[in-house]
Design a protein around this motif. Structure first.
Motif, mmCIF file in Angstrom:
data_model
loop_
_atom_site.group_PDB
_atom_site.id
_atom_site.type_symbol
_atom_site.label_atom_id
_atom_site.label_comp_id
_atom_site.label_asym_id
_atom_site.label_seq_id
_atom_site.Cartn_x
_atom_site.Cartn_y
_atom_site.Cartn_z
ATOM 1 N N GLY A 71 0.784 -1.223 0.000
ATOM 2 C CA GLY A 71 0.000 0.000 0.000
ATOM 3 C C GLY A 71 0.818 1.276 0.000
ATOM 4 N N HIS A 72 2.134 1.171 -0.141
ATOM 5 C CA HIS A 72 3.012 2.326 -0.037
ATOM 6 C C HIS A 72 3.459 2.828 -1.411
ATOM 7 N N VAL A 73 3.795 4.105 -1.454
ATOM 8 C CA VAL A 73 4.484 4.693 -2.603
ATOM 9 C C VAL A 73 5.942 4.864 -2.218
ATOM 10 N N ASP A 74 6.797 4.080 -2.854
ATOM 11 C CA ASP A 74 8.244 4.123 -2.610
ATOM 12 C C ASP A 74 8.889 4.618 -3.903
ATOM 13 N N LEU A 75 9.442 5.819 -3.872
ATOM 14 C CA LEU A 75 9.967 6.420 -5.097
ATOM 15 C C LEU A 75 11.173 5.669 -5.639
ATOM 16 N N ASP A 76 12.002 5.129 -4.754
ATOM 17 C CA ASP A 76 13.139 4.329 -5.221
ATOM 18 C C ASP A 76 12.654 3.065 -5.910
ATOM 19 N N ARG A 77 11.607 2.458 -5.379
ATOM 20 C CA ARG A 77 11.039 1.252 -5.996
ATOM 21 C C ARG A 77 10.440 1.592 -7.357
ATOM 22 N N PHE A 78 9.792 2.740 -7.450
ATOM 23 C CA PHE A 78 9.241 3.170 -8.732
ATOM 24 C C PHE A 78 10.344 3.391 -9.760
ATOM 25 N N ALA A 79 11.396 4.083 -9.370
ATOM 26 C CA ALA A 79 12.502 4.339 -10.292
ATOM 27 C C ALA A 79 13.140 3.036 -10.744
ATOM 28 N N ALA A 80 13.308 2.095 -9.821
ATOM 29 C CA ALA A 80 13.908 0.803 -10.171
ATOM 30 C C ALA A 80 13.020 0.035 -11.145
ATOM 31 N N ALA A 81 11.693 0.111 -10.950
ATOM 32 C CA ALA A 81 10.774 -0.576 -11.848
ATOM 33 C C ALA A 81 10.866 -0.018 -13.266
ATOM 34 N N VAL A 82 10.912 1.309 -13.388
ATOM 35 C CA VAL A 82 11.048 1.937 -14.703
ATOM 36 C C VAL A 82 12.388 1.572 -15.334
ATOM 37 N N ARG A 83 13.437 1.608 -14.541
ATOM 38 C CA ARG A 83 14.774 1.269 -15.053
ATOM 39 C C ARG A 83 14.804 -0.168 -15.574
ATOM 40 N N ASP A 84 14.154 -1.069 -14.856
ATOM 41 C CA ASP A 84 14.170 -2.482 -15.252
ATOM 42 C C ASP A 84 13.380 -2.736 -16.528
ATOM 43 N N LEU A 85 12.389 -1.909 -16.832
ATOM 44 C CA LEU A 85 11.658 -2.066 -18.089
ATOM 45 C C LEU A 85 12.569 -1.813 -19.285
ATOM 46 N N ASP A 86 13.559 -0.931 -19.109
ATOM 47 C CA ASP A 86 14.558 -0.625 -20.136
ATOM 48 C C ASP A 86 13.902 -0.250 -21.464
ATOM 49 N N ALA A 87 12.849 0.570 -21.377
ATOM 50 C CA ALA A 87 12.120 0.975 -22.585
ATOM 51 C C ALA A 87 12.807 2.147 -23.263
ATOM 52 N N ASP A 88 12.754 2.162 -24.579
ATOM 53 C CA ASP A 88 13.206 3.326 -25.344
ATOM 54 C C ASP A 88 12.111 4.387 -25.410
ATOM 55 N N VAL A 89 10.871 3.930 -25.469
ATOM 56 C CA VAL A 89 9.714 4.821 -25.448
ATOM 57 C C VAL A 89 8.716 4.242 -24.450
ATOM 58 N N LEU A 90 8.274 5.068 -23.508
ATOM 59 C CA LEU A 90 7.440 4.593 -22.408
ATOM 60 C C LEU A 90 6.213 5.486 -22.249
ATOM 61 N N ALA A 91 5.034 4.867 -22.230
ATOM 62 C CA ALA A 91 3.788 5.566 -21.940
ATOM 63 C C ALA A 91 3.377 5.248 -20.508
ATOM 64 N N LEU A 92 3.044 6.279 -19.740
ATOM 65 C CA LEU A 92 2.624 6.098 -18.354
ATOM 66 C C LEU A 92 1.231 6.687 -18.162
ATOM 67 N N GLN A 93 0.431 6.014 -17.338
ATOM 68 C CA GLN A 93 -0.887 6.501 -16.981
ATOM 69 C C GLN A 93 -1.001 6.580 -15.457
ATOM 70 N N GLU A 94 -1.956 7.394 -15.012
ATOM 71 C CA GLU A 94 -2.193 7.642 -13.577
ATOM 72 C C GLU A 94 -0.917 8.183 -12.915
ATOM 73 N N VAL A 95 -0.425 9.260 -13.499
ATOM 74 C CA VAL A 95 0.850 9.864 -13.107
ATOM 75 C C VAL A 95 0.594 11.083 -12.229
ATOM 76 N N ASP A 96 1.267 11.146 -11.092
ATOM 77 C CA ASP A 96 1.161 12.292 -10.181
ATOM 78 C C ASP A 96 2.285 13.287 -10.407
ATOM 79 N N ARG A 97 1.971 14.554 -10.131
ATOM 80 C CA ARG A 97 2.992 15.588 -10.033
ATOM 81 C C ARG A 97 2.660 16.464 -8.826
ATOM 82 N N ASP A 98 3.597 16.557 -7.904
ATOM 83 C CA ASP A 98 3.458 17.407 -6.713
ATOM 84 C C ASP A 98 2.286 16.995 -5.819
ATOM 85 N N GLN A 99 1.976 15.703 -5.783
ATOM 86 C CA GLN A 99 0.884 15.222 -4.941
ATOM 87 C C GLN A 99 1.432 14.708 -3.609
#
Length: 253
Positions: A17-45
């Motif tokens: 149930g947590h938002v862990d920013l390091d875990r999020f960054a690691a997940a994106v890094r592991d996808l190793d995408a050249d082009v990535l679409a993201l949905q349900e994205v927060d900014r300054d929340q």
């Protein structure tokens, strides 16, 4: 070129149930995408520690080109509609598109929204519930890829049955003048092969993506119009985040 689409649930994990920013960054890094679409994205929340999740993802994957399109601003429970062209300076929520390759042109495309409440029957509920939808948008980028230009369109369509199909048809019409080949990807909230039939595009990725633990439906799609071919089977990856799996495919065009 590796393409990926991921509904990130504002980087929250259903495991703890947590938002862990390091875990999020690691997940994106592991996808190793050249082009990535993201949905349900927060900014300054506050719920995602005030982070700009688009910038965080861009840094993790090494994407100098990225755009965030807010569809709502304010905090959850106090949402106000935003427009994709005029981004709010306050806390916001929306979609993002990120690229490791140069982008020639960006466009934000607003989609039609149902202005009245509509009945939706949630899994496990006997009776439908009247719900209101949020604004919907798409982000389009003409990308200078390794094999030439390719247009990539990212979106997140409504969960209201029938209306998502209307939004998809509208989106196909609005991108008709963009350069081909074109890839459309995102959480379309439409299952199975229906997105391909509605759009007339070819599916590049076939895999169940929802719900994350035991996926039974493909709500997330990667479709192509023009000469784009998958180099192998797509993968639906459990990243430890979200209620969706990320959908990844390598393509040649």
């Amino acid at each position: 070129m590796r393409l990926a689409t991921f509904n990130i649930l504002h980087a929250r994990s259903l495991v703890d149930g947590h938002v862990d920013l390091d875990r999020f960054a690691a997940a994106v890094r592991d996808l190793d995408a050249d082009v990535l679409a993201l949905q349900e994205v927060d900014r300054d929340q506050p719920r995602s520690h005030g982070a700009d999740l688009t910038v965080l993802a861009a840094e993790a994957m090494g994407a100098p080109e990225h755009r965030f399109a807010a569809v709502l601003h304010g905090e959850p429970g106090l949402w106000t509609a935003a427009t994709g062209d005029h981004q709010p300076a306050t806390a916001s929520y929306g979609i993002a598109l990120l690229s490791r390759h140069p982008v020639r042109e960006w466009r934000v495309l607003n989609l039609p929204v149902l202005r009245r409440r509509a009945p939706v029957r949630w899994p496990g509920n006997r009776w439908p519930t009247l719900v209101s939808d949020e604004p919907r948008a798409a982000l389009a980028a003409v990308i200078q890829g390794p094999q030439g230009d390719v247009t990539v369109v990212a979106t997140h369509l409504t969960f209201i049955p029938g209306w998502s199909t209307r939004q998809l048809r509208t989106l196909v019409s609005r991108v008709s003048g963009l350069p081909r080949p074109l890839v459309l990807m995102g959480d379309l909230n439409i299952g199975g092969d229906r997105p391909a039939r509605v759009t007339g595009m070819r599916p590049l990725a076939t895999a169940a993506t929802f719900p994350v633990a035991h996926p039974m439906r493909q709500l997330d799609h990667i479709l192509a119009d023009g000469r784009v071919e998958p180099l192998g089977a797509a993968r639906a990856l459990d990243t430890g985040l979200s209620d969706h799996r990320a959908l990844v495919v390598d393509v040649s065009y």
